[in-house]
Design a protein around this motif. Structure first.
Motif, PDB file in Angstrom:
ATOM      1  N   TYR A   1       0.850  -1.193   0.000  1.00  0.00           N
ATOM      2  CA  TYR A   1       0.000   0.000   0.000  1.00  0.00           C
ATOM      3  C   TYR A   1       0.885   1.243   0.000  1.00  0.00           C
ATOM      4  O   TYR A   1       1.980   1.233   0.584  1.00  0.00           O
ATOM      5  N   VAL A   2       0.417   2.300  -0.651  1.00  0.00           N
ATOM      6  CA  VAL A   2       1.206   3.528  -0.761  1.00  0.00           C
ATOM      7  C   VAL A   2       0.338   4.740  -0.439  1.00  0.00           C
ATOM      8  O   VAL A   2      -0.766   4.890  -0.968  1.00  0.00           O
ATOM      9  N   PHE A   3       0.855   5.600   0.444  1.00  0.00           N
ATOM     10  CA  PHE A   3       0.292   6.930   0.664  1.00  0.00           C
ATOM     11  C   PHE A   3       1.270   7.918   0.032  1.00  0.00           C
ATOM     12  O   PHE A   3       2.409   8.033   0.499  1.00  0.00           O
ATOM     13  N   LEU A   4       0.845   8.606  -1.010  1.00  0.00           N
ATOM     14  CA  LEU A   4       1.737   9.509  -1.732  1.00  0.00           C
ATOM     15  C   LEU A   4       1.522  10.944  -1.251  1.00  0.00           C
ATOM     16  O   LEU A   4       0.704  11.700  -1.775  1.00  0.00           O
ATOM     17  N   ALA A   5       2.308  11.319  -0.220  1.00  0.00           N
ATOM     18  CA  ALA A   5       2.206  12.655   0.365  1.00  0.00           C
ATOM     19  C   ALA A   5       3.416  13.523   0.025  1.00  0.00           C
ATOM     20  O   ALA A   5       3.450  14.693   0.406  1.00  0.00           O
ATOM     21  N   ALA A   6       4.382  12.974  -0.678  1.00  0.00           N
ATOM     22  CA  ALA A   6       5.577  13.739  -1.037  1.00  0.00           C
ATOM     23  C   ALA A   6       5.233  14.778  -2.099  1.00  0.00           C
ATOM     24  O   ALA A   6       4.548  14.470  -3.077  1.00  0.00           O
ATOM     25  N   ALA A   7       5.714  16.008  -1.907  1.00  0.00           N
ATOM     26  CA  ALA A   7       5.438  17.076  -2.870  1.00  0.00           C
ATOM     27  C   ALA A   7       6.320  18.269  -2.564  1.00  0.00           C
ATOM     28  O   ALA A   7       6.834  18.429  -1.453  1.00  0.00           O
ATOM     29  N   LYS A   8       6.484  19.119  -3.562  1.00  0.00           N
ATOM     30  CA  LYS A   8       7.112  20.427  -3.384  1.00  0.00           C
ATOM     31  C   LYS A   8       5.976  21.409  -3.146  1.00  0.00           C
ATOM     32  O   LYS A   8       5.125  21.604  -4.013  1.00  0.00           O
ATOM     33  N   VAL A   9       5.920  22.010  -1.948  1.00  0.00           N
ATOM     34  CA  VAL A   9       4.771  22.844  -1.594  1.00  0.00           C
ATOM     35  C   VAL A   9       5.210  24.202  -1.064  1.00  0.00           C
ATOM     36  O   VAL A   9       6.347  24.387  -0.638  1.00  0.00           O
ATOM     37  N   GLY A  10       4.254  25.157  -1.071  1.00  0.00           N
ATOM     38  CA  GLY A  10       4.510  26.487  -0.532  1.00  0.00           C
ATOM     39  C   GLY A  10       3.286  27.363  -0.650  1.00  0.00           C
ATOM     40  O   GLY A  10       2.253  26.941  -1.186  1.00  0.00           O
ATOM     41  N   GLY A  11       3.383  28.594  -0.175  1.00  0.00           N
ATOM     42  CA  GLY A  11       2.285  29.538  -0.245  1.00  0.00           C
ATOM     43  C   GLY A  11       2.296  30.330  -1.541  1.00  0.00           C
ATOM     44  O   GLY A  11       2.981  29.970  -2.505  1.00  0.00           O
ATOM     45  N   ILE A  12       1.551  31.446  -1.574  1.00  0.00           N
ATOM     46  CA  ILE A  12       1.417  32.246  -2.799  1.00  0.00           C
ATOM     47  C   ILE A  12       2.780  32.680  -3.329  1.00  0.00           C
ATOM     48  O   ILE A  12       3.082  32.525  -4.519  1.00  0.00           O
TER      49      ILE A  12
END
Length: 315
Positions: A59-70
């Motif tokens: 099973y995989v939970f894919l929560a990895a990401a490049k994130v940020g605000g405006i």
């Protein structure tokens, strides 16, 4: 999922990933695969393939990401598009290649059109133009949602996606250059309060925009609860909204945080700076029909994270 199922949480050190790990451990799952980005670059196709071949998660939970605000979204446009496309494409494809039983992909409510009718239903995806400041990030996330849907259609996979609203909670990002609005407000008011206490002089807090846009906020522990629930209960191609079904204006949020922090100075709104999307409230009726609703109310959640994360030396 069985208690000994091998579960890979991609992005386990981030705010969402760490909340998922806490939830899984709380539920008694012990066979978790947690690989830090220093040891596995999810942008590297061959490395991700080798990882899946070696670990063979069920099973995989894919929560990895490049994130940020405006500001981060608008400044690092190419980077946000490239890195998110590479991360999710590699993980989703290798999950198919190595016959993962089920995958949950974390998208984002910013993938909806800027002027979508409110509250936003799942079917409004791709029905209008995106908010320009975060368009590259949104396009990447839309690609991930559609990749899950079409791998299901062509290959018979069991890949689901969810669209969380704005999140806050443990392991949030308090860097004013890259953070989202709620943690940024907490830091600004906290620092201004401490400066006033030190100097005895009146301080002001300058905030972007008019304060009129409305946003919905969900505690990340509630998100983890919802994701776990959907992993057990939901199968389908429609990406599921995860939120509270309640929103608040940025001005009201600022006033709430000012009160909770105890800042006695003045707020100045810089209307020359962008507001972003005017309103973004998710329709969570599908989520409610699937048997889940949020538990942590906004004021309660903010009080808790302020107590746990400040002073800033502890962030």
């Amino acid at each position: 999922m069985e208690k000994d199922s091998k579960i890979y949480v991609a992005g386990h050190k981030g705010m969402v990933g760490s909340a998922l790990v806490r939830k899984l451990k709380k539920e008694g799952f012990f066979n978790l695969v947690l690989m830090p980005s220093e040891e596995l670059d999810l942008k590297d196709q061959s490395a991700v393939g080798e990882f899946f071949e070696s670990e063979k998660p069920e099973y995989v939970f894919l929560a990895a990401a490049k994130v940020g605000g405006i500001e981060a979204n608008n400044t690092y446009r190419g980077q946000f598009l490239f890195e998110n496309l590479m991360i999710q494409t590699n993980v989703i494809h290798q999950s198919y290649v190595h016959k993962v039983k089920k995958l949950l992909f974390l998208a984002s409510s910013c993938i909806y059109p800027k002027l979508a009718p409110q509250p936003i239903k799942e079917e409004y995806l791709l029905s209008g133009k995106l908010e320009p400041t975060n368009e590259p990030y949104a396009i990447a996330k839309i690609a991930g949602v559609k990749m899950c849907e079409n791998y299901n259609r062509q290959y018979g996979c069991n890949f689901i996606s969810v669209m969380p609203t704005n999140l806050y909670g443990p392991n949030d990002n308090y860097d004013l250059k890259t953070s989202h609005v709620l943690p940024a407000l907490l830091r600004k008011f906290h620092e201004a309060k401490k400066k006033m206490e030190k100097t005895g002089q009146k301080e002001t807090v300058k905030l972007w925009g008019t304060g009129k846009p409305k946003r919905e906020f969900l505690h990340v522990d509630d998100l983890a609860e919802a994701c776990y629930h959907l992993m057990l209960k939901y199968e389908g191609n429609l990406s599921v909204n995860i939120g509270t079904g309640k929103d608040i204006s940025i001005k009201e949020l600022a006033n709430l945080i000012q009160r909770l922090v105890g800042f006695q100075g003045e707020i100045i709104w810089d209307a020359s700076m962008p507001d972003g999307t005017p309103r973004k409230l998710l329709d969570v009726s599908l989520l409610h029909r699937l048997g889940w609703s949020h538990k942590i109310e906004l004021e309660e959640g903010i009080k808790k994270i302020y107590k746990e994360n400040f002073p800033l030396e502890n962030v």
